[in-house]
Structure formats: structure tokens, C-alpha cells
Design an enzyme around this catalytic site. Structure first.
Site, short mmCIF file in Angstrom:
data_model
loop_
_atom_site.label_atom_id
_atom_site.label_comp_id
_atom_site.label_asym_id
_atom_site.label_seq_id
_atom_site.Cartn_x
_atom_site.Cartn_y
_atom_site.Cartn_z
N GLY A 98 126.02 2.36 59.31
CA GLY A 98 126.26 3.63 59.98
C GLY A 98 127.38 4.37 59.28
N CYS A 99 127.44 5.68 59.51
CA CYS A 99 128.44 6.49 58.82
C CYS A 99 129.86 6.14 59.29
CB CYS A 99 128.16 7.97 59.01
SG CYS A 99 127.88 8.48 60.72
N TYR A 100 130.09 6.11 60.59
CA TYR A 100 131.41 5.73 61.10
C TYR A 100 131.77 4.30 60.72
CZ TYR A 100 131.29 9.85 64.26
OH TYR A 100 131.23 11.11 64.80
N PRO A 101 130.86 3.33 60.90
CA PRO A 101 131.19 1.96 60.51
C PRO A 101 131.53 1.82 59.03
CG PRO A 101 129.33 1.93 62.00
CD PRO A 101 129.59 3.37 61.66
N THR A 102 130.94 2.66 58.17
CA THR A 102 131.28 2.59 56.75
C THR A 102 132.78 2.75 56.54
OG1 THR A 102 129.11 3.37 56.01
CG2 THR A 102 130.97 3.71 54.50
#
Length: 307
Positions: free
Chosen positions: A113-117
Site C-alpha cells: 500500500g502507499c501509506y505502508p510503503t
């Protein structure tokens, strides 16, 4: 030898940006469906099984259904949805964290995911090195451009230009939290506070650290040194030194597949802020998918990326 690629969900934001990154590259041939057959399951199943590589840009349930349509042992899959990010049998597609060789050898890869990246890039190496404890109750705050929310949110922000800030995920239990917890090696799920701003793309992810209160936490300089070592030699991830006056997201920012990391520390070492800056459509989605595809196809990791 040219490899065939089918993007299932090619007309969505992520799919379009993946296709753009692959355009003009002679290493790949795109399998496309005519508009009137794009949602035809028989046509999709044929394309899914004909392709060497499939990239799924679909809602979670549709992504699971697409995988079930693949009935051969040859087709390799990159799933950009959140359906398989902590699923057994799937490789988490963050090569800088799980290992490039691991991604290159995988049959089933789930895009982060973008935030988890941003969160995982900042926290995972520090926990692994023992510089931050796995048992601390971390908090992650973040803002993103509205393009990550899909067509409905894009239309909402572009139609209602009076929206200045959208706070969401207020019931907690956001779908990104399980991958953050697992990939960072944490005991407790972090408190995740995401928000959307009136910019098409761009993202800032921050982890505030009250170091003086965290048992066994290292000093800011040690945290910075660890991240620099973890990403040494990466063409995608840059760990910056120094403390600028500000970090800005601009509405005019061009697409980027970079990931920029920062460690800001109080002079007395009692506090720190870990900050990641990325393009939610780049390293947070389409760029990551192409990076993983390159590795799986035994091609240069950064081919076609905007760095």
C-alpha cells in the site's frame, strides 16, 4: 525475448500509470481487451491465462476472483490491491525490504500500500536492527493526494474545490494496518491517522518518536545511520541528511517513483520524527508494480521508472 503483460483494470488510475511506464519498452507486449469485452469474464480469463505477467488493478474481491481464473502454473501475478498483502503464498513486493532476489523469484507478488510503503521503509530496518523496540505502540500520521482514493474521490475533490483537508479512517482498523504491523515486525498495530489534501498526487508519512520514553531506543544519529546503511546503493530510496526549514508537497509535482526518507532529531536526542516523502501513484502504486515486474522479468530494476 518479449514477455506478455495483461493489466486487469487497465482503465483505472493505477493501471493507466503502469501502462504509461511500460509504453515504448520493447521488453514487453501488452495484452489489451476491447472496451466492450473489458468486463467479460471469458475474455478476461483468456487474457489472464495467455499472459506471462498479470498486473491486477482491481478492488480486493475482484482481484481474488481474477486470481481464481488463472488455471495454469506459468502466469505470474502482481496484485496492486490489498487483497493478498498478508496472505500465505504471496510475496510482499517491497524489494528493498524483503530482498530483490525474493521478489525476482516469486510467482505471486502483492504490491505494498502507499501509506505502508512509507511506514515500513522507515520502521522495519530500525526494528530489525534493534534500534527501536518491536513492542512499542507506534503512531503513524500521513497525508496523501486524492488520486489514491480512486475515481469517486478524485471526482469529489475536483468537483468540490472547497475541501481543504479530509481526515478519515476515524473508526481505526484501516486495511493498511495489518501489513504495517507484519512487515515492520511489530507486536502491536500502530495507530494510523491518514488524511487527504487537495492535491492530485504526493504523500508524506510520519512516525513521531518520543525517544526518551521508548525503552532501548537509539539516538537520532544512529537511526539515520541505520537507514542509510539499509538503503545504500538503492536507485529508488534516498536517505537524506540535514534538517530543512520545511518539506512541501506541490500540486504541480511531476510523477515520481522515488522514495525519500528523513530523520529529524531534537538537539538533546529526546525526540525524533521519521518522515517519508513519496508519490502515492509512483513508489506507492504504479512505480512499485513496474519495479517488481522488472525484477521478476530479470530486467534492470529501475527500467521505465521516473527517478
Amino acid at each position: 525475448m518479449t514477455a506478455s503483460v495483461f493489466i486487469d483494470g487497465a482503465v483505472g488510475t493505477t493501471g493507466l500509470e503502469i501502462a504509461d511506464r511500460l509504453s515504448g519498452r520493447d521488453e514487453f507486449t501488452l495484452i489489451t481487451l476491447p472496451e466492450d469485452r473489458r468486463k467479460d469474464d471469458a475474455a478476461r480469463a483468456e487474457a489472464l491465462n495467455a499472459a506471462d505477467f498479470v498486473i491486477l488493478c482491481l478492488p480486493d474481491d475482484a482481484a481474488k476472483a481474477a486470481v481464481a481464473m488463472i488455471d495454469n502454473p506459468r502466469t505470474r501475478v502482481i496484485d496492486a490491491s490489498s487483497a493478498h498483502r498478508v496472505a500465505d503464498g504471496w510475496t510482499y513486493g517491497f524489494p528493498e525490504v524483503v530482498g530483490r532476489e525474493t521478489v525476482a523469484a516469486a510467482m505471486r507478488v502483492s504490491n505494498p500500500g502507499c501509506y505502508p510503503t512509507g511506514f515500513i521503509a522507515l520502521v522495519a530496518p530500525l526494528v530489525k536492527a534493534g534500534l527501536l523496540p518491536a513492542s512499542w505502540p507506534y503512531t503513524v500520521t500521513a497525508v496523501s493526494g486524492y488520486s489514491g482514493g480512486g475515481k469517486a474521490l478524485i471526482a469529489r475533490f475536483e468537483d468540490d474545490t472547497d475541501i481543504a483537508f479530509r481526515d478519515y479512517g476515524l473508526s481505526l482498523g484501516h486495511k493498511h494496518v495489518p501489513e504495517m504491523t507484519k512487515l515492520a515486525g511489530l507486536v502491536h498495530a500502530p495507530v494510523f491517522a491518514p488524511a487527504v489534501i487537495p492535491a492530485h498526487r504526493g504523500m508524506v508519512v510520519e512516525v513521531p518518536l518520543p525517544l526518551a520514553a521508548i525503552p532501548g531506543a537509539a539516538a537520532p544519529a544512529a537511526l539515520l545511520a541505520c537507514l542509510k546503511q539499509a538503503y545504500a546503493g538503492s536507485e529508488v530510496v534516498t536517505v537524506h541528511e540535514g534538517t530543512p526549514d520545511e518539506l512541501l508537497l506541490r500540486r504541480s509535482t511531476a510523477p515520481s517513483d522515488r522514495l525519500d526518507l528523513h530523520v529529524f532529531g531534537a538537539k538533546d536526542g529526546s525526540q525524533a520524527r521519521l518522515v517519508a516523502v513519496l508519490d502515492n501513484l509512483g513508489k506507492g502504486a504504479s512505480g512499485a508494480a513496474v519495479q517488481n515486474l522488472n525484477l521478476m522479468a530479470s530486467l534492470p530494476e529501475t527500467a521505465g521508472l521516473a527517478l
